[in-house]
Design a protein around this motif. Structure first.
Motif, PDB file in Angstrom:
ATOM      1  N   ASP A 107      13.008   8.545  -8.281  1.00 40.90           N
ATOM      2  CA  ASP A 107      14.129   9.103  -7.913  1.00 40.90           C
ATOM      3  C   ASP A 107      15.689   8.616  -8.165  1.00 40.90           C
ATOM      4  N   PRO A 108      15.577   7.512  -6.989  1.00 38.45           N
ATOM      5  CA  PRO A 108      16.666   6.496  -7.105  1.00 38.45           C
ATOM      6  C   PRO A 108      17.214   5.853  -8.525  1.00 38.45           C
ATOM      7  N   VAL A 109      16.077   5.346  -9.733  1.00 40.07           N
ATOM      8  CA  VAL A 109      16.607   4.860 -10.387  1.00 40.07           C
ATOM      9  C   VAL A 109      16.969   5.757 -11.604  1.00 40.07           C
ATOM     10  N   LEU A 110      16.166   6.808 -11.755  1.00 38.07           N
ATOM     11  CA  LEU A 110      17.376   8.378 -12.536  1.00 38.07           C
ATOM     12  C   LEU A 110      18.471   8.808 -12.206  1.00 38.07           C
ATOM     13  N   GLY A 111      18.376   8.932 -11.330  1.00 38.73           N
ATOM     14  CA  GLY A 111      19.363   9.079  -9.864  1.00 38.73           C
ATOM     15  C   GLY A 111      20.941   8.033 -10.130  1.00 38.73           C
ATOM     16  N   LEU A 112      20.200   6.904 -10.222  1.00 32.88           N
ATOM     17  CA  LEU A 112      21.185   5.499 -10.711  1.00 32.88           C
ATOM     18  C   LEU A 112      21.475   5.710 -12.404  1.00 32.88           C
ATOM     19  N   ALA A 113      20.861   5.952 -13.285  1.00 36.04           N
ATOM     20  CA  ALA A 113      20.887   6.516 -14.338  1.00 36.04           C
ATOM     21  C   ALA A 113      21.955   7.739 -14.935  1.00 36.04           C
ATOM     22  N   CYS A 114      21.886   8.955 -14.053  1.00 37.02           N
ATOM     23  CA  CYS A 114      22.766   9.567 -14.310  1.00 37.02           C
ATOM     24  C   CYS A 114      23.778   9.629 -14.277  1.00 37.02           C
ATOM     25  N   LEU A 115      23.766   9.090 -13.255  1.00 39.75           N
ATOM     26  CA  LEU A 115      25.657   9.049 -12.584  1.00 39.75           C
ATOM     27  C   LEU A 115      26.375   7.847 -13.821  1.00 39.75           C
ATOM     28  N   LEU A 116      25.306   6.772 -14.551  1.00 40.81           N
ATOM     29  CA  LEU A 116      25.991   5.630 -15.874  1.00 40.81           C
ATOM     30  C   LEU A 116      26.105   6.632 -16.682  1.00 40.81           C
ATOM     31  N   ALA A 117      24.956   7.397 -17.142  1.00 34.93           N
ATOM     32  CA  ALA A 117      25.531   8.567 -18.255  1.00 34.93           C
ATOM     33  C   ALA A 117      26.831   9.189 -18.326  1.00 34.93           C
ATOM     34  N   ALA A 118      26.732   9.820 -16.976  1.00 36.70           N
ATOM     35  CA  ALA A 118      28.631  10.235 -17.089  1.00 36.70           C
ATOM     36  C   ALA A 118      28.947  10.097 -16.802  1.00 36.70           C
ATOM     37  N   VAL A 119      29.785   8.735 -16.384  1.00 36.37           N
ATOM     38  CA  VAL A 119      30.723   7.794 -16.456  1.00 36.37           C
ATOM     39  C   VAL A 119      31.020   7.137 -17.993  1.00 36.37           C
ATOM     40  N   ALA A 120      29.633   6.982 -18.837  1.00 32.38           N
ATOM     41  CA  ALA A 120      30.075   6.771 -20.325  1.00 32.38           C
ATOM     42  C   ALA A 120      30.916   7.688 -21.194  1.00 32.38           C
ATOM     43  N   VAL A 121      29.933   9.245 -20.525  1.00 34.21           N
ATOM     44  CA  VAL A 121      30.690  10.746 -20.829  1.00 34.21           C
ATOM     45  C   VAL A 121      32.142  10.952 -20.817  1.00 34.21           C
ATOM     46  N   LEU A 122      32.577  10.416 -19.753  1.00 40.81           N
ATOM     47  CA  LEU A 122      34.326  10.824 -18.715  1.00 40.81           C
ATOM     48  C   LEU A 122      34.578   9.581 -19.334  1.00 40.81           C
TER      49      LEU A 122
END
Length: 328
Positions: free
Chosen positions: A66-81
């Protein structure tokens, strides 16, 4: 062309919103475990695999995923933005990992053996898994649209760090797959398959995938990323970084649990199988760390879209007739 780019940006923003939603779900469940823990440190030992009891009659919900996937999701969102050329690949990596690690709960959480839980807790965990699968499909759609509207294509990765990461991830994936082959031989086909699809009576956390399913999925992610990195494909970099982070977290947690149980201090007295298991998780931790650092340095130079990527202006064109020199 401009309309297609604008549509791709809109879909990419939708993908970033989905990533934030998935990260928020992970954060909510982690907060739940922190609230029911007797001590905050108990949550770490839960993630490391220790049999820690929650306060009162409460049950745990999260795992180290959960913490690893949560952090990966945030980094993917930053890459998109940031409109990074790697953003579609990051969305794809998050979607694949979410499908692999959330799908088993749709079966285990619907069994009647999970009783005595807090009212509505199992249902919310089931909703979380369902949302994760639906969100993964939407992320794949957003990633496809993002590739179609990108102005640049990622260049090839640098040879040395990409090759190093490919070797480490491939070796780690093969080691994990080798252990699964060992357990298949030891347990037999039917008992091993039961351990892969999960036993609802043996769970530690509501969102925990079956142990062998988790290890098989981790091996698959590492091997797929290694295959892409061996060809120096920039599209494999986000998946490689996610697989490396998961390997690092898995190895560190297993080593911490072994140290807490006093196993590492008497390593030479352990059975051969336990020694090999300890060596495997130690290698996974080191390989994950080194591969993560190598991939952070492996980025290639982004290139503009050429004729192979879609219509566009050529890099060179002859001067117009009015500009030709005399006697041309």
């Amino acid at each position: 062309m401009g309309r297609r780019k604008a549509r791709a940006r809109g879909v990419g923003g939708f993908g970033a919103l989905i990533c934030v939603l998935l990260a928020l779900l992970c954060a909510v469940w982690i907060a739940h475990d922190l609230l029911v823990a007797r001590r905050p440190l108990d949550v770490w030992w839960l993630w490391a695999g220790e049999p820690v009891r929650a306060a009162g009659s409460a049950v745990w919900a999260t795992t180290l995923l959960d913490p690893v996937l949560g952090l990966a999701c945030l980094l993917a969102a930053v890459a998109v933005l940031r409109r990074s050329p790697a953003a579609p690949c990051a969305l794809t990596a998050v979607a694949l990992a979410t499908v692999l690690f959330r799908a088993p709960q749709l079966g285990s959480l619907t069994t009647d053996t999970l009783s005595g839980l807090e009212p509505g807790l199992k249902e919310w965990a089931l909703v979380t898994s369902g949302v994760g699968l639906v969100a993964s499909v939407l992320l794949l759609i957003a990633a496809s649209a993002g590739r179609g509207g990108a102005d640049q294509r990622p260049g090839r990765l640098r040879f040395v760090p990409a090759t190093l990461a490919a070797l480490l991830l491939g070796a780690s994936g093969l080691a994990l797959a080798g252990w699964q082959a060992y357990w298949l031989r030891e347990l037999g086909r039917a008992p091993y398959w039961d351990s892969v699809i999960g036993d609802a009576g043996a769970f530690r956390s509501l969102l925990q995938p079956p142990e062998n399913w988790y290890l098989l999925s981790l091996a698959l992610l590492a091997l797929v990323a290694a295959a892409g990195l061996a060809g120096r494909r920039a599209s494999a970099r986000p998946l490689g970084m996610l697989a490396a982070a998961l390997l690092l977290a898995h190895g560190l947690a297993a080593l911490a649990a072994g140290q807490h149980a006093g196993l590492l201090g008497r390593f030479h007295a352990l059975a051969t199988r336990s020694q090999l298991d300890t060596v495997t998780v130690a290698f996974a931790a080191v390989a994950g760390l080194v591969a993560l650092l190598a991939l952070a340095l492996a980025g290639g130079r982004n290139g503009p879209r050429g004729p192979a990527d879609g219509p566009g202006r050529p890099d060179y064109a002859p001067p117009p007739p009015s500009d030709l020199p005399p006697g041309w």
